[in-house]
Design a protein around this motif. Structure first.
Motif, PDB file in Angstrom:
ATOM      1  N   GLY A 115       0.820  -1.200   0.000  1.00 47.77           N
ATOM      2  CA  GLY A 115       0.000   0.000   0.000  1.00 47.77           C
ATOM      3  C   GLY A 115       0.853   1.248   0.000  1.00 47.77           C
ATOM      4  N   ASP A 116       0.295   2.304  -0.559  1.00 47.55           N
ATOM      5  CA  ASP A 116       0.998   3.578  -0.610  1.00 47.55           C
ATOM      6  C   ASP A 116       0.114   4.712  -0.097  1.00 47.55           C
ATOM      7  OD1 ASP A 116       3.395   4.949  -1.229  1.00 47.55           O
ATOM      8  OD2 ASP A 116       2.456   5.798  -3.016  1.00 47.55           O
ATOM      9  N   SER A 117      -1.016   4.370   0.507  1.00 48.26           N
ATOM     10  CA  SER A 117      -1.899   5.403   1.048  1.00 48.26           C
ATOM     11  C   SER A 117      -1.253   6.026   2.278  1.00 48.26           C
ATOM     12  CB  SER A 117      -3.259   4.809   1.414  1.00 48.26           C
ATOM     13  OG  SER A 117      -3.112   3.803   2.405  1.00 48.26           O
ATOM     14  N   GLU A 118      -1.671   7.229   2.609  1.00 50.89           N
ATOM     15  CA  GLU A 118      -1.086   7.943   3.746  1.00 50.89           C
ATOM     16  C   GLU A 118      -1.251   7.162   5.040  1.00 50.89           C
ATOM     17  OE1 GLU A 118      -1.586  12.220   6.122  1.00 50.89           O
ATOM     18  OE2 GLU A 118      -2.582  11.904   4.194  1.00 50.89           O
TER      19      GLU A 118
ATOM     20  N   ARG B  51       1.237   4.301   5.110  1.00 48.35           N
ATOM     21  CA  ARG B  51       2.578   4.827   5.348  1.00 48.35           C
ATOM     22  C   ARG B  51       2.791   5.132   6.824  1.00 48.35           C
ATOM     23  NH1 ARG B  51       3.573   9.334   0.590  1.00 48.35           N
ATOM     24  NH2 ARG B  51       3.482   7.935  -1.214  1.00 48.35           N
TER      25      ARG B  51
ATOM     26  N   TYR C  90     -11.139   2.498   3.218  1.00 50.30           N
ATOM     27  CA  TYR C  90     -10.550   3.804   3.510  1.00 50.30           C
ATOM     28  C   TYR C  90      -9.160   3.966   2.893  1.00 50.30           C
ATOM     29  CZ  TYR C  90     -14.181   4.171   7.129  1.00 50.30           C
ATOM     30  OH  TYR C  90     -15.382   4.224   7.806  1.00 50.30           O
ATOM     31  N   ARG C  91      -8.740   3.001   2.087  1.00 51.07           N
ATOM     32  CA  ARG C  91      -7.344   3.002   1.634  1.00 51.07           C
ATOM     33  C   ARG C  91      -7.159   3.445   0.185  1.00 51.07           C
ATOM     34  NH1 ARG C  91      -4.612  -2.503   3.517  1.00 51.07           N
ATOM     35  NH2 ARG C  91      -3.038  -1.665   2.081  1.00 51.07           N
ATOM     36  N   GLY C  92      -8.223   3.911  -0.469  1.00 48.15           N
ATOM     37  CA  GLY C  92      -8.101   4.552  -1.777  1.00 48.15           C
ATOM     38  C   GLY C  92      -7.394   3.709  -2.825  1.00 48.15           C
ATOM     39  N   ASP C  93      -6.284   4.238  -3.377  1.00 46.50           N
ATOM     40  CA  ASP C  93      -5.572   3.588  -4.467  1.00 46.50           C
ATOM     41  C   ASP C  93      -4.956   2.250  -4.079  1.00 46.50           C
ATOM     42  OD1 ASP C  93      -6.213   5.690  -6.100  1.00 46.50           O
ATOM     43  OD2 ASP C  93      -4.288   6.714  -5.896  1.00 46.50           O
ATOM     44  N   ASP C  94      -4.870   1.972  -2.773  1.00 49.09           N
ATOM     45  CA  ASP C  94      -4.323   0.679  -2.346  1.00 49.09           C
ATOM     46  C   ASP C  94      -5.153  -0.483  -2.865  1.00 49.09           C
ATOM     47  OD1 ASP C  94      -2.411   2.071  -1.012  1.00 49.09           O
ATOM     48  OD2 ASP C  94      -3.121   1.612   1.017  1.00 49.09           O
TER      49      ASP C  94
ATOM     50  N   ARG D 207     -13.216  -0.076  -6.824  1.00 42.38           N
ATOM     51  CA  ARG D 207     -13.143   1.146  -6.025  1.00 42.38           C
ATOM     52  C   ARG D 207     -14.477   1.494  -5.377  1.00 42.38           C
ATOM     53  NH1 ARG D 207      -8.883   4.689  -6.749  1.00 42.38           N
ATOM     54  NH2 ARG D 207      -7.304   4.120  -8.287  1.00 42.38           N
TER      55      ARG D 207
ATOM     56  N   HIS E 259     -10.253   8.659   9.071  1.00 40.00           N
ATOM     57  CA  HIS E 259      -9.053   9.474   8.890  1.00 40.00           C
ATOM     58  C   HIS E 259      -7.936   9.089   9.855  1.00 40.00           C
ATOM     59  CE1 HIS E 259     -10.797  12.097   5.899  1.00 40.00           C
ATOM     60  NE2 HIS E 259     -11.885  12.244   6.648  1.00 40.00           N
TER      61      HIS E 259
END
Length: 448
Positions: free
Chosen positions: A148-151, A154, A319-323, A355, A421
């Motif tokens: 994963g690369d979501s904020e 990270r 909640y992880r979007g592009d992941d 998505r 969040h």
């Protein structure tokens, strides 16, 4: 951000410390500001932007809290929640420093420090956080991957890097299927115990009669089916990591027995009176929210404090979007290799379908969805029709709202947005259409 572009504030009541840090960092950073009196922090932060604050944990100030660092850390985070803070502590206050990480500090350094270590700590704190894998220290072999690369991912991986080398007990929270067991194994692999055993126990599935035997062991003849001596999982994990999954599902009687072992750091096998010392690092996981664990009719608070030196909240996949796309492509390659098929690509509409789905079963459900698609698809490009979601998860994902009390609705909305969040109050307040102050008032109102 590069170190040479950073503006740093250091607050310490020892002028020698201020001078030493200023001389060390002045050639390396854009600007360094020193302050002896922490009571001047609010005024300084209001008139100048900083990238990082070095904050001592103990001052000879009028604030008599016993550990003033927590007071000033909370003050800083209340006005500048995104500001990076590194705590400065004496060796004897390491436990306090670990607690400061839970309250928002980025890291801590111990007096007296090595200059190279202090510089590296600052560099690590101000650079963009995150990576996609964890590895054993000193090893080229990769441990389990957290893709994963979501904020939010990270941030989890950044915290994992900080807490894994310690022996702190860790509580991993998250819905079913979010990868709590993966996190536990990654922590073990990145710890100083990585060469020792990693033992997992699903304690939620153990009956009262099996609980002691499974965890603590037994002697031959201790009960009807005890045909031979057997060590328990605590002894099996000696020197390594013991992972207790579904800890929130054990009974109060089982909790009392577990607490006794953790307090005394020794087990007594069933059928004996001989205590056996154990040296393990404990990781626990549950799908229950911490608020439910805090209910003393369900879970002992003294046990929560024992297992929860640090906690990691694993976010739901929705909640992880592009992941979601990253994970889908990863599982596509994994199952293409397994079933000897070409690695699939995804039609844009298939990605959009993924998505838009809420994934109540989280990463585990996505994994099975992609495996099924790889097996059944007629083409190497997966189409929306190839992605069939589990009817069991879909039905489970639609709970009926039965409490329409306005206070309950507001409280649940606040909890969901804060969880979404990852505890970031600024982002949660923005989505709720509130100021941070108004949100804090509501958190106080509902005792959250």
């Amino acid at each position: 951000m590069q170190l040479k572009d950073a503006t740093i504030l250091i607050t310490d009541d020892d002028p020698d410390v201020l001078t030493a840090v200023r001389l060390l960092l002045k050639p390396l950073v854009k600007e360094i500001v020193t302050e002896k009196n922490p009571e001047n922090l609010p005024a300084i932060l209001s008139r100048q932007q900083f990238d990082l604050v070095l904050l001592d944990m103990n001052f000879k100030s009028a604030i008599n809290t016993g550990n003033e660092g927590f007071f000033w850390l909370n003050k800083i985070k209340a006005t500048r929640p995104d500001l990076c803070v590194i705590m400065i502590t004496a060796y004897g206050d390491i436990d306090l420093a670990v607690r400061s990480l839970k309250q928002g500090a980025a890291d801590f350094v111990i007096k007296p420090w090595h200059n190279e270590l202090l510089i590296e700590t600052i560099k690590e704190a101000i650079k963009p956080k995150g990576k996609t894998t964890t590895t054993k220290p000193g090893s080229k072999d990769k441990g389990p991957q957290m893709i994963g690369d979501s904020e939010i991912i990270r941030d989890i991986l950044y915290k994992l890097d900080k807490i894994a080398p310690t022996d702190a007990n860790i509580l991993v929270l998250g819905e079913n299927g979010t990868g709590k067991d993966l996190i536990a194994k990654a922590i073990h692999n990145a710890s100083l115990r990585s060469e020792k055993p990693f033992v997992k126990v699903d304690v939620g599935a153990l009956t009262d009669s099996l609980f002691e035997s499974e965890l603590f062991g037994h002697k031959k003849g201790a009960f009807t089916d005890a045909r031979e001596d057997r060590i328990g999982r605590f002894e099996a994990a000696q020197g390594g990591t013991l992972f207790l999954d579904e800890i929130g599902n054990i009974s109060l009687q089982q909790q009392a027995k577990l607490l006794s072992v953790l307090q005394n750091r020794q087990v007594i096998r069933l059928g004996t009176n001989e205590p056996i010392p154990v040296d393990i690092r404990l990781i626990c996981a549950t799908n229950l929210p911490l608020s439910e664990l805090a209910n003393e009719h369900r879970f002992r608070k003294d046990l929560i404090y024992r297992i929860n030196t640090m906690e990691l909240m694993i976010p739901p996949l929705r909640y992880r979007g592009d992941d979601i796309e990253l994970l889908a492509r990863h599982f596509g390659k994994v199952y293409a290799d397994k079933y000897m098929k070409p690695a699939p690509d995804f039609d844009n509409k298939a990605i959009e379908k993924l998505r838009q789905y809420s994934f109540p079963g989280n990463v585990r459900e996505l994994q099975y969805t992609i495996e099924r698609a790889v097996i059944m698809a007629e083409d190497s490009i997966l189409q929306p029709k190839d992605l069939i979601f589990s009817p069991l998860e879909t039905q489970a994902a639609a709970p009926v709202q039965t409490d329409f009390n306005l206070n309950s609705l507001e409280k649940n909305a606040i909890l969901q947005v804060i969880e979404k969040h990852g505890g970031n109050i600024t982002k949660a307040a923005k989505e709720l259409g509130l100021t941070r102050t108004a949100l804090y008032r509501r958190l106080s109102k509902y005792d959250l």
